[in-house]
Design a protein around this motif. Structure first.
Motif, PDB file in Angstrom:
ATOM      1  N   ALA A 176     -35.307  89.141  37.252  1.00  0.00           N
ATOM      2  CA  ALA A 176     -34.741  88.973  35.917  1.00  0.00           C
ATOM      3  C   ALA A 176     -35.836  89.265  34.898  1.00  0.00           C
ATOM      4  O   ALA A 176     -36.892  88.628  34.913  1.00  0.00           O
ATOM      5  CB  ALA A 176     -34.208  87.551  35.740  1.00  0.00           C
TER       6      ALA A 176
ATOM      7  N   GLN B 272     -28.373  89.982  30.027  1.00  0.00           N
ATOM      8  CA  GLN B 272     -29.339  89.803  31.110  1.00  0.00           C
ATOM      9  C   GLN B 272     -29.707  91.165  31.708  1.00  0.00           C
ATOM     10  O   GLN B 272     -28.846  92.023  31.921  1.00  0.00           O
ATOM     11  CB  GLN B 272     -28.762  88.905  32.219  1.00  0.00           C
ATOM     12  CG  GLN B 272     -28.807  87.419  31.886  1.00  0.00           C
ATOM     13  CD  GLN B 272     -27.762  87.040  30.839  1.00  0.00           C
ATOM     14  OE1 GLN B 272     -26.591  87.386  30.981  1.00  0.00           O
ATOM     15  NE2 GLN B 272     -28.175  86.327  29.809  1.00  0.00           N
TER      16      GLN B 272
ATOM     17  N   TYR C 211     -31.800  93.024  34.906  1.00  0.00           N
ATOM     18  CA  TYR C 211     -32.357  92.838  36.243  1.00  0.00           C
ATOM     19  C   TYR C 211     -32.945  94.162  36.747  1.00  0.00           C
ATOM     20  O   TYR C 211     -32.371  95.231  36.546  1.00  0.00           O
ATOM     21  CB  TYR C 211     -31.271  92.383  37.224  1.00  0.00           C
ATOM     22  CG  TYR C 211     -30.560  91.122  36.814  1.00  0.00           C
ATOM     23  CD1 TYR C 211     -31.053  89.868  37.147  1.00  0.00           C
ATOM     24  CD2 TYR C 211     -29.374  91.186  36.062  1.00  0.00           C
ATOM     25  CE1 TYR C 211     -30.398  88.705  36.770  1.00  0.00           C
ATOM     26  CE2 TYR C 211     -28.723  90.029  35.672  1.00  0.00           C
ATOM     27  CZ  TYR C 211     -29.239  88.794  36.026  1.00  0.00           C
ATOM     28  OH  TYR C 211     -28.597  87.649  35.633  1.00  0.00           O
TER      29      TYR C 211
ATOM     30  N   GLU D  59     -25.238  84.715  39.367  1.00  0.00           N
ATOM     31  CA  GLU D  59     -25.712  84.914  38.002  1.00  0.00           C
ATOM     32  C   GLU D  59     -24.586  84.702  36.986  1.00  0.00           C
ATOM     33  O   GLU D  59     -23.402  84.652  37.332  1.00  0.00           O
ATOM     34  CB  GLU D  59     -26.295  86.323  37.856  1.00  0.00           C
ATOM     35  CG  GLU D  59     -27.455  86.622  38.774  1.00  0.00           C
ATOM     36  CD  GLU D  59     -28.609  85.660  38.578  1.00  0.00           C
ATOM     37  OE1 GLU D  59     -29.041  85.455  37.431  1.00  0.00           O
ATOM     38  OE2 GLU D  59     -29.093  85.113  39.598  1.00  0.00           O
TER      39      GLU D  59
END
Length: 371
Positions: free
Chosen positions: A43, A53, A55, A191
């Motif tokens: 992350a 988010q 990744y 997640e």
């Protein structure tokens, strides 16, 4: 009736020996995979108020050090089940470096000789890794000659030309079976946004983008696929034109991605969007990742990230929340002599500093100021 010592009998014995060796070779490769853990999905921190988010899947942690470890494994299995690779076969590949490193690793695992045909501009670090895994390198002056030279070498040394640029898209099972797309979705399961809005990858052979694009459609995921391409590569204009005409480009300055021609494994129709990335932006994003997140990656990862930051900016502008996944293709230690070397960058006319500044300003202000 078979007669002892006849051609048929000899052929049958040879076929049986080949099959026995191939069975053991396949078992050896599958056992290597079974011993291997999955690669990390990191992350990367973004401002919390953005609600996005990011990744990065770190493919540098494979034993041979890059995303191409998966491709090499698939190509060897594909060659074995098709009967193209035998106990006495010399493995030959045309490569810009990382695929050759990974194939040298698997060739040594099976006790087979390996020859990599590469452009002379390939980094010395990659050449050293190929030799460390027992392979040998044949360097050519013109990058566009690697295909023909590799074919010729294979034809003259009892060899099999792996031809990653043709077989990458078909050697991997895109429906699942431990491919990289299945791995990404499994790791995102807990997640906040387990189904990403975008997956961002580059194209070298086109195999990774084909596998991910097909997987997304097969499983009816709403995730879209963005493919980034270095300047002067043929992939971007080929995707843009959407015609049978095959555009040509120039050899890429970003090792591992971008090609001077539309490779057979590149499947434009599975791609939702493409972005052409300046070479200096690839290096700038690579360097920024090192200082920002402590991840020391190669230049193709930087190309990915330039597309990622544009995508984050677009989501932010549209008020969208969600997640984005991209790949850390290999480690920066392979590029100490070129992309991390200020003198080499200057000799190539590459100035990454303005692009680093764009990314830093974006993360501070939320405003994207580049095209």
């Amino acid at each position: 009736m078979k007669i002892e010592g006849s051609a048929d009998a000899d052929g049958s014995r040879r076929s049986g020996a080949d099959r026995k060796w191939a069975d053991n070779a396949i078992r050896t490769i599958r056992a290597e995979n079974n011993r291997s853990a999955d690669t990390h999905l990191y992350a990367v921190p973004l401002p919390e108020q953005w609600g996005i988010q990011l990744y990065l899947k770190d493919e540098s942690t494979h034993r041979s050090g890059s995303l191409k470890h998966r491709l090499a494994r698939s190509l060897f299995l594909f060659g074995l089940v098709n009967g193209w690779i035998r106990e006495d076969t010399t493995i030959v590949e045309a490569s810009s470096g990382s695929t050759a490193v990974s194939e040298a690793y698997f060739a040594r695992l099976l006790g087979l000789p390996f020859i990599a045909v590469m452009a002379r501009t390939t980094s010395q670090e990659k050449i050293a890794l190929i030799e460390q895994f027992g392979g040998s390198c044949l360097l050519v002056e013109n990058a566009s000659d690697v295909y023909a030279v590799a074919e010729d070498v294979a034809a003259t040394c009892n060899g099999h030309y792996m031809d990653q640029f043709t077989y990458a898209e078909r050697a991997t099972d895109w429906r699942g079976n431990n491919n990289i797309a299945e791995s990404i979705f499994g790791q995102l399961g807990l997640e906040q946004h387990p189904v990403p809005d975008w997956i961002v990858v580059g194209a070298g052979t086109g195999g990774t983008s084909a596998t991910i694009g097909r997987y997304l459609r097969y499983h009816s995921h709403p995730t879209r696929l963005l493919v980034v391409d270095p300047e002067n590569s043929a992939f971007y204009p080929g995707w843009l034109a959407d015609t049978a005409e095959q555009p040509t480009g120039l050899p890429s300055r970003i090792e591992g991605i971008g090609r001077a021609r539309m490779e057979p494994s590149f499947i434009p129709t599975v791609i939702d969007r493409m972005v052409q990335v300046p070479d200096a932006a690839s290096v700038g994003a690579m360097r920024h990742l090192d200082s920002y997140a402590g991840l020391h990656a190669g230049p193709s990862t930087g190309t990915n990230l330039w597309g990622v930051w544009q995508t984050v900016a677009r989501m932010l502008s549209d008020g969208r929340r969600g997640s984005i996944v991209s790949l850390m293709c290999d480690g920066g230690e392979r590029y100490a002599g070129n992309y991390y070397n200020p003198e080499w960058l200057a000799s190539q006319g590459l100035d990454p500093a303005p692009y680093e500044a764009v990314i830093s300003r974006f993360l501070d202000t939320g405003e994207w100021t580049a095209d």
